[in-house]
Design a protein around this motif. Structure first.
Motif, PDB file in Angstrom:
ATOM      1  N   LEU A 118       1.143  -1.475   0.091  1.00 31.27           N
ATOM      2  CA  LEU A 118      -0.183  -0.230   0.119  1.00 31.27           C
ATOM      3  C   LEU A 118       1.036   1.204  -0.222  1.00 31.27           C
ATOM      4  O   LEU A 118       0.674   2.350  -0.262  1.00 31.27           O
ATOM      5  N   GLY A 119       1.914   1.217   0.536  1.00 29.82           N
ATOM      6  CA  GLY A 119       2.932   2.451   0.589  1.00 29.82           C
ATOM      7  C   GLY A 119       3.435   2.099   0.084  1.00 29.82           C
ATOM      8  O   GLY A 119       3.928   3.839  -0.916  1.00 29.82           O
ATOM      9  N   TRP A 120       4.198   1.671  -1.210  1.00 35.74           N
ATOM     10  CA  TRP A 120       4.207   1.780  -2.017  1.00 35.74           C
ATOM     11  C   TRP A 120       4.069   2.347  -3.352  1.00 35.74           C
ATOM     12  O   TRP A 120       4.404   3.190  -4.036  1.00 35.74           O
ATOM     13  N   THR A 121       2.627   1.617  -3.454  1.00 33.34           N
ATOM     14  CA  THR A 121       1.491   1.459  -4.541  1.00 33.34           C
ATOM     15  C   THR A 121       1.293   3.252  -3.920  1.00 33.34           C
ATOM     16  O   THR A 121       1.655   3.787  -5.641  1.00 33.34           O
ATOM     17  N   VAL A 122       0.948   3.881  -3.675  1.00 36.77           N
ATOM     18  CA  VAL A 122       0.128   5.235  -2.949  1.00 36.77           C
ATOM     19  C   VAL A 122       1.126   6.361  -3.792  1.00 36.77           C
ATOM     20  O   VAL A 122       0.989   7.383  -3.878  1.00 36.77           O
ATOM     21  N   GLY A 123       2.289   5.331  -3.107  1.00 35.28           N
ATOM     22  CA  GLY A 123       3.914   7.031  -3.142  1.00 35.28           C
ATOM     23  C   GLY A 123       4.329   6.374  -4.362  1.00 35.28           C
ATOM     24  O   GLY A 123       4.678   8.055  -4.933  1.00 35.28           O
TER      25      GLY A 123
END
Length: 152
Positions: free
Chosen positions: A132-137
């Protein structure tokens, strides 16, 4: 079901969507999908090799895994794909369908990894959170206003 988490589900679906985006000439969306997907794989393999966390040995599993367990690659791959699809469909009528089906898919893949005894719960949760963190970033880097503007 667990095989849908990477090789028999996530990869073919990502490849088909990538081809569809290529045909429709939606370059930014294709760039987002590929960057998020490939980056997720790189992050997962890097963290596994850095941390060397052994998998649980609670019972004899019908689907043994032989690499390190933290974070769960199946959980990461499924969450990355679903997060990408939710972001890409957010301004469309398909938004809630993708959210509901995607959530069920991610939960089922996570559950199968625990059921088979090849991951601790923290492996699955870490895979989801990192994805989630990677994709949103990546979404913010490629499209600075992902909700207000559509990927083109």
């Amino acid at each position: 079901m667990t095989k849908l988490g990477v090789f028999w589900g996530v990869f073919p679906v990502a490849a088909m969507i990538s081809l569809l985006l290529l045909i429709r000439q939606r370059w930014r969306a294709k760039e987002f999908l590929l960057t998020a997907s490939v980056g997720s794989i790189i992050i997962n393999q890097t963290v596994k090799r850095l941390l060397h966390r052994a998998r649980p040995h609670l019972w004899v599993t019908p689907a043994p895994e032989f690499d390190y367990g933290f974070p769960s690659g199946h959980a990461m791959a499924s969450m990355t794909l679903v997060a990408v699809l939710i972001i890409l469909s957010w301004n469309s009528r398909w938004r809630w369908f993708v959210v509901i089906i995607g959530t069920l898919f991610v939960l089922i893949i996570g559950w199968t990894r625990l059921y088979l005894g090849v991951h601790y719960p923290s492996d699955v949760l870490a895979g989801w959170m990192v994805a989630l963190g990677w994709t949103v970033g990546v979404s913010f880097l490629i499209n600075s206003h992902p909700v207000r503007r559509r990927y083109r």
